[in-house]
Design an enzyme around this catalytic site. Structure first.
Site, PDB file in Angstrom:
ATOM      1  N   ARG A 184      -9.016 -43.203  18.248  1.00 15.09           N
ATOM      2  CA  ARG A 184     -10.471 -42.466  18.399  1.00 15.09           C
ATOM      3  C   ARG A 184     -10.570 -41.997  17.149  1.00 15.09           C
ATOM      4  O   ARG A 184     -11.933 -41.741  16.740  1.00 15.09           O
ATOM      5  CB  ARG A 184     -10.598 -41.678  19.354  1.00 15.09           C
ATOM      6  CG  ARG A 184     -10.586 -42.756  20.779  1.00 15.09           C
ATOM      7  CD  ARG A 184     -10.712 -42.031  22.070  1.00 15.09           C
ATOM      8  NE  ARG A 184     -11.337 -42.886  23.254  1.00 15.09           N
ATOM      9  CZ  ARG A 184     -11.408 -42.322  24.405  1.00 15.09           C
ATOM     10  NH1 ARG A 184     -10.988 -41.266  24.707  1.00 15.09           N
ATOM     11  NH2 ARG A 184     -11.969 -43.325  25.326  1.00 15.09           N
TER      12      ARG A 184
ATOM     13  N   GLY B  96     -10.825 -48.677  29.328  1.00 13.80           N
ATOM     14  CA  GLY B  96      -9.667 -48.205  28.476  1.00 13.80           C
ATOM     15  C   GLY B  96      -8.257 -49.000  28.666  1.00 13.80           C
ATOM     16  O   GLY B  96      -7.491 -49.341  27.921  1.00 13.80           O
TER      17      GLY B  96
ATOM     18  N   GLY C  86     -16.399 -46.317  30.903  1.00 10.54           N
ATOM     19  CA  GLY C  86     -17.446 -46.356  31.767  1.00 10.54           C
ATOM     20  C   GLY C  86     -18.885 -46.053  31.095  1.00 10.54           C
ATOM     21  O   GLY C  86     -19.947 -46.796  31.722  1.00 10.54           O
TER      22      GLY C  86
ATOM     23  N   LYS D 260     -10.460 -48.633  39.746  1.00 14.53           N
ATOM     24  CA  LYS D 260     -11.511 -47.752  39.964  1.00 14.53           C
ATOM     25  C   LYS D 260     -12.595 -48.541  40.808  1.00 14.53           C
ATOM     26  O   LYS D 260     -13.606 -48.883  40.064  1.00 14.53           O
ATOM     27  CB  LYS D 260     -11.981 -47.012  38.841  1.00 14.53           C
ATOM     28  CG  LYS D 260     -11.082 -46.009  38.351  1.00 14.53           C
ATOM     29  CD  LYS D 260     -11.632 -45.286  37.216  1.00 14.53           C
ATOM     30  CE  LYS D 260     -10.787 -45.267  35.831  1.00 14.53           C
ATOM     31  NZ  LYS D 260     -11.585 -44.847  34.666  1.00 14.53           N
TER      32      LYS D 260
END
Ligand code: ADP
Ligand code: MG
Length: 404
Positions: free
Chosen positions: A35, A361, A384, A211
Protein backbone atom coordinates in the site's frame (compact mmCIF):
# COMPACT_ATOMS: atom_id res chain seq x y z
CA UNK A 1 -12.44 14.40 -13.31
CA UNK A 2 -9.34 16.32 -12.28
CA UNK A 3 -6.33 14.07 -11.81
CA UNK A 4 -2.80 14.61 -10.50
CA UNK A 5 -1.57 14.49 -14.08
CA UNK A 6 -3.56 17.59 -14.94
CA UNK A 7 -2.54 19.65 -11.89
CA UNK A 8 -0.21 22.51 -12.77
CA UNK A 9 2.72 23.89 -10.80
CA UNK A 10 2.22 23.54 -7.03
CA UNK A 11 5.11 25.65 -5.81
CA UNK A 12 4.20 27.16 -2.44
CA UNK A 13 0.92 25.25 -2.31
CA UNK A 14 -0.04 23.18 0.72
CA UNK A 15 -1.43 19.86 -0.45
CA UNK A 16 -3.35 17.37 1.68
CA UNK A 17 -3.16 13.84 0.29
CA UNK A 18 -5.44 11.12 1.65
CA UNK A 19 -3.41 7.95 1.13
CA UNK A 20 -4.09 4.39 2.22
CA UNK A 21 -1.23 3.40 4.52
CA UNK A 22 -3.42 0.92 6.39
CA UNK A 23 -0.76 -1.76 6.07
CA UNK A 24 -0.94 -5.17 7.78
CA UNK A 25 1.25 -5.13 10.90
CA UNK A 26 2.99 -7.73 12.97
CA UNK A 27 3.63 -5.74 16.11
CA UNK A 28 5.66 -2.79 14.84
CA UNK A 29 6.74 -4.59 11.66
CA UNK A 30 5.09 -3.98 8.31
CA UNK A 31 4.08 -7.38 6.87
CA UNK A 32 3.39 -6.08 3.36
CA UNK A 33 4.38 -2.60 2.15
CA UNK A 34 2.33 -2.82 -1.04
CA UNK A 35 0.00 0.00 0.00
CA UNK A 36 2.91 2.36 0.65
CA UNK A 37 4.56 1.46 -2.64
CA UNK A 38 1.26 1.94 -4.50
CA UNK A 39 0.96 5.52 -3.23
CA UNK A 40 4.45 6.56 -4.41
CA UNK A 41 3.61 7.66 -7.99
CA UNK A 42 1.12 10.25 -6.70
CA UNK A 43 3.39 11.49 -3.91
CA UNK A 44 6.39 11.77 -6.25
CA UNK A 45 4.38 13.61 -8.88
CA UNK A 46 3.20 16.15 -6.28
CA UNK A 47 6.74 16.56 -4.95
CA UNK A 48 8.00 17.17 -8.50
CA UNK A 49 5.37 19.86 -8.95
CA UNK A 50 6.85 21.65 -5.92
CA UNK A 51 3.97 21.13 -3.51
CA UNK A 52 4.23 21.01 0.27
CA UNK A 53 2.74 17.60 0.86
CA UNK A 54 0.95 16.34 4.00
CA UNK A 55 -0.03 12.67 3.97
CA UNK A 56 -3.08 11.57 5.98
CA UNK A 57 -4.15 7.96 6.47
CA UNK A 58 -5.86 5.75 8.99
CA UNK A 59 -4.12 2.69 10.37
CA UNK A 60 -6.11 -0.14 11.94
CA UNK A 61 -9.15 0.42 14.11
CA UNK A 62 -9.50 2.39 17.32
CA UNK A 63 -12.60 1.33 19.25
CA UNK A 64 -13.90 4.56 20.73
CA UNK A 65 -17.11 2.95 22.04
CA UNK A 66 -17.14 2.09 25.73
CA UNK A 67 -13.43 1.81 26.41
CA UNK A 68 -11.64 3.98 28.97
CA UNK A 69 -8.66 6.26 28.34
CA UNK A 70 -6.12 3.61 29.19
CA UNK A 71 -7.57 1.14 26.70
CA UNK A 72 -7.70 3.81 24.02
CA UNK A 73 -4.05 4.63 24.67
CA UNK A 74 -3.23 0.94 24.17
CA UNK A 75 -5.17 0.79 20.90
CA UNK A 76 -3.41 3.92 19.69
CA UNK A 77 -0.04 2.43 20.57
CA UNK A 78 -0.87 -0.63 18.43
CA UNK A 79 -1.79 1.52 15.43
CA UNK A 80 0.94 4.14 15.45
CA UNK A 81 1.72 5.68 12.05
CA UNK A 82 5.34 5.94 13.20
CA UNK A 83 5.62 2.26 12.23
CA UNK A 84 5.08 3.33 8.62
CA UNK A 85 7.43 6.31 8.73
CA UNK A 86 10.88 4.64 8.29
CA UNK A 87 9.75 2.62 5.26
CA UNK A 88 8.13 5.66 3.66
CA UNK A 89 11.28 7.71 4.19
CA UNK A 90 13.37 4.96 2.61
CA UNK A 91 11.09 4.68 -0.41
CA UNK A 92 10.94 8.44 -0.99
CA UNK A 93 14.67 9.18 -0.47
CA UNK A 94 16.24 11.66 -1.13
CA UNK A 95 13.01 13.64 -0.60
CA UNK A 96 12.73 15.18 2.87
CA UNK A 97 10.03 13.33 4.82
CA UNK A 98 8.97 14.53 8.26
CA UNK A 99 6.58 13.10 10.82
CA UNK A 100 4.14 14.77 13.18
CA UNK A 101 2.31 13.19 16.05
CA UNK A 102 -0.18 16.06 16.03
CA UNK A 103 -3.56 15.31 14.46
CA UNK A 104 -5.25 18.70 14.87
CA UNK A 105 -4.90 22.31 15.94
CA UNK A 106 -1.91 24.61 16.26
CA UNK A 107 0.73 21.90 16.48
CA UNK A 108 -0.42 20.26 13.24
CA UNK A 109 -0.70 23.66 11.56
CA UNK A 110 2.83 24.53 12.61
CA UNK A 111 4.21 21.26 11.18
CA UNK A 112 2.47 21.95 7.86
CA UNK A 113 3.56 25.61 7.77
CA UNK A 114 7.17 24.59 8.31
CA UNK A 115 7.20 22.46 5.13
CA UNK A 116 9.29 23.74 2.23
CA UNK A 117 8.48 23.21 -1.44
CA UNK A 118 8.80 19.54 -2.39
CA UNK A 119 8.89 18.32 1.22
CA UNK A 120 6.62 15.64 2.67
CA UNK A 121 4.98 15.38 6.08
CA UNK A 122 3.49 12.13 7.36
CA UNK A 123 0.71 12.85 9.84
CA UNK A 124 -0.17 10.51 12.71
CA UNK A 125 -3.10 8.06 12.23
CA UNK A 126 -6.30 9.99 11.35
CA UNK A 127 -8.25 7.65 13.62
CA UNK A 128 -6.43 9.06 16.64
CA UNK A 129 -9.16 11.67 16.20
CA UNK A 130 -12.55 10.46 17.40
CA UNK A 131 -14.23 12.73 14.84
CA UNK A 132 -12.55 11.15 11.81
CA UNK A 133 -14.96 8.24 11.38
CA UNK A 134 -17.95 10.43 12.27
CA UNK A 135 -17.03 12.99 9.61
CA UNK A 136 -17.06 15.60 12.37
CA UNK A 137 -17.48 19.07 10.82
CA UNK A 138 -15.17 20.78 13.32
CA UNK A 139 -12.35 18.31 12.63
CA UNK A 140 -12.85 18.63 8.85
CA UNK A 141 -12.77 22.42 9.13
CA UNK A 142 -9.59 22.29 11.23
CA UNK A 143 -7.84 20.08 8.69
CA UNK A 144 -9.16 21.94 5.64
CA UNK A 145 -7.98 25.31 7.02
CA UNK A 146 -4.38 24.22 6.43
CA UNK A 147 -4.61 23.43 2.71
CA UNK A 148 -4.88 24.85 -0.81
CA UNK A 149 -5.25 21.53 -2.61
CA UNK A 150 -6.72 18.11 -1.77
CA UNK A 151 -5.76 14.87 -3.50
CA UNK A 152 -7.66 11.65 -2.90
CA UNK A 153 -5.61 8.50 -3.44
CA UNK A 154 -7.05 6.10 -0.85
CA UNK A 155 -9.34 3.87 -2.85
CA UNK A 156 -9.67 1.41 0.04
CA UNK A 157 -11.34 4.19 2.06
CA UNK A 158 -13.34 5.87 -0.70
CA UNK A 159 -16.56 4.11 0.34
CA UNK A 160 -16.40 5.83 3.71
CA UNK A 161 -17.60 9.39 4.14
CA UNK A 162 -15.14 10.28 6.89
CA UNK A 163 -13.54 13.63 7.71
CA UNK A 164 -10.35 12.85 5.78
CA UNK A 165 -12.09 11.30 2.76
CA UNK A 166 -15.18 13.49 2.52
CA UNK A 167 -15.41 16.32 5.03
CA UNK A 168 -12.21 18.06 3.95
CA UNK A 169 -12.76 17.96 0.15
CA UNK A 170 -16.37 19.03 0.68
CA UNK A 171 -15.18 22.20 2.44
CA UNK A 172 -12.34 22.90 -0.02
CA UNK A 173 -14.68 22.50 -3.01
CA UNK A 174 -16.99 25.13 -1.50
CA UNK A 175 -13.99 27.43 -1.19
CA UNK A 176 -13.21 26.86 -4.87
CA UNK A 177 -9.98 25.12 -4.03
CA UNK A 178 -8.57 22.32 -6.16
CA UNK A 179 -9.57 18.71 -5.45
CA UNK A 180 -8.17 15.88 -7.56
CA UNK A 181 -7.81 12.12 -7.79
CA UNK A 182 -4.39 10.49 -7.44
CA UNK A 183 -2.97 7.92 -9.85
CA UNK A 184 -4.07 4.95 -7.77
CA UNK A 185 -7.64 6.22 -7.60
CA UNK A 186 -7.66 6.99 -11.29
CA UNK A 187 -6.58 3.44 -12.14
CA UNK A 188 -9.09 1.88 -9.76
CA UNK A 189 -11.95 3.98 -11.06
CA UNK A 190 -11.11 3.28 -14.69
CA UNK A 191 -10.81 -0.49 -14.20
CA UNK A 192 -13.73 -0.96 -11.84
CA UNK A 193 -16.05 1.08 -14.04
CA UNK A 194 -15.68 -1.71 -16.61
CA UNK A 195 -17.12 -4.05 -13.99
CA UNK A 196 -19.90 -1.56 -13.29
CA UNK A 197 -20.77 -0.90 -16.94
CA UNK A 198 -19.54 -3.99 -18.80
CA UNK A 199 -18.53 -3.32 -22.39
CA UNK A 200 -18.31 -7.03 -23.25
CA UNK A 201 -20.13 -10.27 -22.44
CA UNK A 202 -20.26 -12.86 -20.99
CA UNK A 203 -19.56 -11.05 -17.73
CA UNK A 204 -18.96 -13.55 -14.93
CA UNK A 205 -18.68 -12.69 -11.23
CA UNK A 206 -17.20 -15.09 -8.69
CA UNK A 207 -18.18 -14.48 -5.09
CA UNK A 208 -16.77 -16.30 -2.09
CA UNK A 209 -15.03 -15.55 1.17
CA UNK A 210 -16.36 -15.46 4.66
CA UNK A 211 -18.06 -12.09 5.13
CA UNK A 212 -21.45 -13.13 3.81
CA UNK A 213 -23.56 -10.36 5.32
CA UNK A 214 -21.27 -7.72 3.79
CA UNK A 215 -21.35 -9.28 0.36
CA UNK A 216 -24.76 -10.74 -0.18
CA UNK A 217 -26.23 -7.28 -0.90
CA UNK A 218 -24.05 -6.83 -3.96
CA UNK A 219 -25.69 -9.81 -5.69
CA UNK A 220 -28.78 -7.77 -6.45
CA UNK A 221 -26.83 -5.22 -8.48
CA UNK A 222 -24.50 -7.81 -10.00
CA UNK A 223 -27.55 -9.67 -11.33
CA UNK A 224 -28.35 -6.58 -13.42
CA UNK A 225 -24.85 -6.46 -14.92
CA UNK A 226 -23.58 -10.06 -15.04
CA UNK A 227 -24.49 -13.08 -17.05
CA UNK A 228 -23.42 -15.53 -14.34
CA UNK A 229 -22.53 -15.36 -10.67
CA UNK A 230 -20.50 -18.31 -9.44
CA UNK A 231 -20.93 -18.68 -5.69
CA UNK A 232 -18.38 -20.37 -3.46
CA UNK A 233 -16.98 -19.84 0.03
CA UNK A 234 -19.20 -19.56 3.06
CA UNK A 235 -21.92 -17.75 1.08
CA UNK A 236 -22.75 -20.95 -0.79
CA UNK A 237 -24.27 -22.61 2.27
CA UNK A 238 -26.92 -19.94 2.70
CA UNK A 239 -27.99 -20.55 -0.90
CA UNK A 240 -27.88 -24.33 -0.55
CA UNK A 241 -29.90 -24.24 2.65
CA UNK A 242 -32.45 -21.96 0.99
CA UNK A 243 -32.83 -24.61 -1.72
CA UNK A 244 -33.54 -27.22 0.92
CA UNK A 245 -30.13 -28.94 0.87
CA UNK A 246 -28.47 -30.27 4.00
CA UNK A 247 -25.47 -28.12 4.97
CA UNK A 248 -24.43 -29.86 8.22
CA UNK A 249 -22.60 -27.46 10.53
CA UNK A 250 -21.68 -24.96 7.79
CA UNK A 251 -22.41 -21.29 8.58
CA UNK A 252 -25.76 -20.00 7.30
CA UNK A 253 -27.28 -16.51 7.31
CA UNK A 254 -30.75 -17.51 8.43
CA UNK A 255 -32.22 -14.08 7.78
CA UNK A 256 -31.05 -14.10 4.14
CA UNK A 257 -32.73 -17.33 3.03
CA UNK A 258 -35.63 -15.60 1.25
CA UNK A 259 -33.30 -13.14 -0.41
CA UNK A 260 -31.07 -16.01 -1.56
CA UNK A 261 -34.07 -17.76 -3.10
CA UNK A 262 -35.10 -14.56 -4.87
CA UNK A 263 -31.59 -14.15 -6.31
CA UNK A 264 -31.50 -17.79 -7.35
CA UNK A 265 -34.73 -17.35 -9.29
CA UNK A 266 -32.81 -15.12 -11.73
CA UNK A 267 -31.33 -18.28 -13.25
CA UNK A 268 -27.87 -16.64 -13.22
CA UNK A 269 -26.58 -18.09 -9.96
CA UNK A 270 -24.22 -21.08 -10.18
CA UNK A 271 -23.84 -23.03 -6.93
CA UNK A 272 -21.39 -25.77 -5.92
CA UNK A 273 -22.44 -29.27 -7.02
CA UNK A 274 -19.97 -30.81 -4.60
CA UNK A 275 -18.16 -29.63 -1.47
CA UNK A 276 -15.02 -30.58 0.42
CA UNK A 277 -16.15 -31.09 4.01
CA UNK A 278 -14.38 -31.84 7.27
CA UNK A 279 -15.15 -32.28 10.94
CA UNK A 280 -12.87 -29.42 11.95
CA UNK A 281 -11.12 -26.57 10.15
CA UNK A 282 -7.96 -26.34 12.24
CA UNK A 283 -7.39 -30.05 12.93
CA UNK A 284 -9.49 -32.10 10.52
CA UNK A 285 -9.50 -35.83 11.24
CA UNK A 286 -12.01 -36.67 8.50
CA UNK A 287 -12.04 -34.92 5.11
CA UNK A 288 -14.31 -35.97 2.25
CA UNK A 289 -16.05 -34.61 -0.81
CA UNK A 290 -19.84 -34.78 -0.81
CA UNK A 291 -22.32 -34.09 -3.60
CA UNK A 292 -24.70 -31.20 -3.03
CA UNK A 293 -27.70 -33.44 -3.63
CA UNK A 294 -26.54 -35.89 -0.97
CA UNK A 295 -25.98 -32.96 1.41
CA UNK A 296 -23.35 -32.24 4.06
CA UNK A 297 -23.71 -34.60 7.04
CA UNK A 298 -24.22 -33.37 10.60
CA UNK A 299 -20.92 -32.77 12.37
CA UNK A 300 -19.29 -31.70 9.09
CA UNK A 301 -18.68 -28.27 7.63
CA UNK A 302 -17.87 -27.18 4.07
CA UNK A 303 -14.41 -25.68 3.56
CA UNK A 304 -13.86 -25.77 -0.22
CA UNK A 305 -15.61 -26.49 -3.50
CA UNK A 306 -15.18 -29.99 -4.94
CA UNK A 307 -13.66 -31.08 -8.27
CA UNK A 308 -16.98 -31.26 -10.14
CA UNK A 309 -17.74 -27.71 -9.07
CA UNK A 310 -14.31 -26.63 -10.29
CA UNK A 311 -15.11 -28.13 -13.71
CA UNK A 312 -18.46 -26.39 -13.73
CA UNK A 313 -16.85 -23.04 -12.81
CA UNK A 314 -14.23 -23.53 -15.53
CA UNK A 315 -16.92 -24.01 -18.18
CA UNK A 316 -18.17 -20.47 -17.45
CA UNK A 317 -14.79 -18.86 -16.83
CA UNK A 318 -13.23 -20.01 -20.11
CA UNK A 319 -15.71 -18.07 -22.30
CA UNK A 320 -15.99 -14.95 -20.14
CA UNK A 321 -14.93 -11.56 -21.50
CA UNK A 322 -15.09 -9.80 -18.13
CA UNK A 323 -14.52 -11.44 -14.74
CA UNK A 324 -14.91 -9.87 -11.32
CA UNK A 325 -13.70 -12.01 -8.44
CA UNK A 326 -14.29 -11.28 -4.76
CA UNK A 327 -13.66 -13.87 -2.09
CA UNK A 328 -11.69 -17.14 -2.03
CA UNK A 329 -13.98 -20.11 -2.74
CA UNK A 330 -12.44 -22.11 0.11
CA UNK A 331 -10.21 -21.81 3.17
CA UNK A 332 -7.16 -21.32 0.93
CA UNK A 333 -4.86 -20.73 3.92
CA UNK A 334 -5.01 -24.49 4.56
CA UNK A 335 -3.43 -26.70 1.90
CA UNK A 336 -6.21 -29.26 2.04
CA UNK A 337 -8.88 -26.63 1.33
CA UNK A 338 -6.98 -24.52 -1.22
CA UNK A 339 -7.62 -26.48 -4.44
CA UNK A 340 -10.79 -24.61 -5.38
CA UNK A 341 -9.21 -21.18 -5.03
CA UNK A 342 -6.08 -22.23 -6.93
CA UNK A 343 -8.26 -23.64 -9.72
CA UNK A 344 -10.20 -20.37 -9.92
CA UNK A 345 -6.93 -18.39 -10.21
CA UNK A 346 -5.66 -20.72 -12.91
CA UNK A 347 -8.89 -20.81 -14.91
CA UNK A 348 -9.23 -17.02 -14.91
CA UNK A 349 -5.64 -16.37 -15.94
CA UNK A 350 -5.75 -19.16 -18.58
CA UNK A 351 -8.46 -17.15 -20.30
CA UNK A 352 -6.21 -14.70 -22.18
CA UNK A 353 -9.16 -13.05 -23.85
CA UNK A 354 -10.77 -11.56 -20.79
CA UNK A 355 -10.57 -8.51 -18.58
CA UNK A 356 -10.09 -9.88 -15.05
CA UNK A 357 -10.41 -7.97 -11.79
CA UNK A 358 -9.81 -9.04 -8.20
CA UNK A 359 -11.67 -6.97 -5.62
CA UNK A 360 -10.94 -8.35 -2.17
CA UNK A 361 -7.98 -8.33 0.20
CA UNK A 362 -7.87 -12.06 0.87
CA UNK A 363 -8.56 -12.96 -2.75
CA UNK A 364 -5.65 -10.75 -3.78
CA UNK A 365 -3.46 -12.37 -1.11
CA UNK A 366 -4.45 -15.82 -2.41
CA UNK A 367 -3.65 -14.90 -6.01
CA UNK A 368 -0.28 -13.54 -4.89
CA UNK A 369 0.51 -16.58 -2.75
CA UNK A 370 -0.26 -18.99 -5.59
CA UNK A 371 1.69 -16.94 -8.14
CA UNK A 372 -1.19 -15.64 -10.28
CA UNK A 373 -1.56 -12.02 -9.17
CA UNK A 374 0.51 -10.52 -12.01
CA UNK A 375 -1.63 -12.24 -14.61
CA UNK A 376 -4.85 -10.49 -13.66
CA UNK A 377 -5.80 -7.33 -15.55
CA UNK A 378 -6.37 -5.44 -12.30
CA UNK A 379 -5.96 -6.23 -8.61
CA UNK A 380 -7.93 -3.70 -6.63
CA UNK A 381 -6.50 -2.28 -3.41
CA UNK A 382 -9.95 -2.04 -1.84
CA UNK A 383 -12.22 -5.01 -1.18
CA UNK A 384 -15.13 -3.26 0.49
CA UNK A 385 -14.75 -0.22 -1.75
CA UNK A 386 -14.81 -2.23 -4.97
CA UNK A 387 -17.94 -4.10 -3.90
CA UNK A 388 -19.69 -0.89 -2.88
CA UNK A 389 -18.69 0.76 -6.12
CA UNK A 390 -20.45 -2.01 -8.03
CA UNK A 391 -23.39 -1.90 -5.66
CA UNK A 392 -23.74 1.89 -6.14
CA UNK A 393 -23.37 1.85 -9.91
CA UNK A 394 -19.91 3.39 -9.92
CA UNK A 395 -20.49 5.93 -7.17
CA UNK A 396 -18.57 6.23 -3.92
CA UNK A 397 -18.64 9.18 -1.49
CA UNK A 398 -14.88 9.72 -1.75
CA UNK A 399 -15.03 9.88 -5.56
CA UNK A 400 -18.25 11.85 -5.95
CA UNK A 401 -17.09 14.59 -3.59
CA UNK A 402 -14.11 15.36 -5.83
CA UNK A 403 -16.64 16.26 -8.53
CA UNK A 404 -16.20 16.82 -12.23
P1 ADP B 1 -11.92 -10.94 0.60
O1 ADP B 1 -10.94 -10.34 1.57
O2 ADP B 1 -11.26 -11.42 -0.65
O3 ADP B 1 -13.06 -10.02 0.34
P2 ADP B 1 -13.23 -12.36 2.75
O4 ADP B 1 -12.54 -11.49 3.72
O5 ADP B 1 -14.70 -12.24 2.64
O6 ADP B 1 -12.54 -12.24 1.30
O7 ADP B 1 -12.98 -13.88 3.11
C1 ADP B 1 -11.74 -14.47 3.13
C2 ADP B 1 -11.76 -15.68 4.03
O8 ADP B 1 -12.81 -16.55 3.68
C3 ADP B 1 -10.50 -16.50 3.90
O9 ADP B 1 -9.76 -16.32 5.07
C4 ADP B 1 -11.01 -17.94 3.77
O10 ADP B 1 -10.36 -18.81 4.62
C5 ADP B 1 -12.47 -17.82 4.13
N1 ADP B 1 -13.33 -18.83 3.52
C6 ADP B 1 -13.48 -19.13 2.23
N2 ADP B 1 -14.33 -20.16 2.07
C7 ADP B 1 -14.72 -20.54 3.30
C8 ADP B 1 -15.59 -21.56 3.80
N3 ADP B 1 -16.20 -22.39 3.00
N4 ADP B 1 -15.75 -21.64 5.14
C9 ADP B 1 -15.11 -20.80 5.96
N5 ADP B 1 -14.29 -19.81 5.55
C10 ADP B 1 -14.09 -19.68 4.24
MG1 MG C 1 -10.97 -10.13 3.72
Amino acid sequence: MLTVEKLGDLTGKKVMVRVDFNVPLNGKEIRDDNRIVSALPTIKALVNKGGRIALFSHLGKIKWGKVDDEEIAKEKAKNDMQFVYPRLKELLAPTVVKFTNATHGEELKKAIDELKDGEVLLVQNTRYEKGESKNDPALSADWASNFDVFVMDAFGSAHRAHASTYGVPEILKKENKTCALGYLMEKEVKNLRRCVNPDAHPYVAILGGFKVSDKIKVIDSLLKKCDRILIGGAMAYTFLKALGKKVGNSPVEEDQLDYALKCYASGKIVLPVDTVVADDMENPTAIETVKTDAGIPEGFEGFDVGTETIDLYKSYIKDAKIIFWNGPVGVFEKDVFSKGTIAVCKAITDNKDCFSVIGGGDSAAAAKQFGYADKFSHVSTGGGASLEMIENDGHLPGIDVIGE
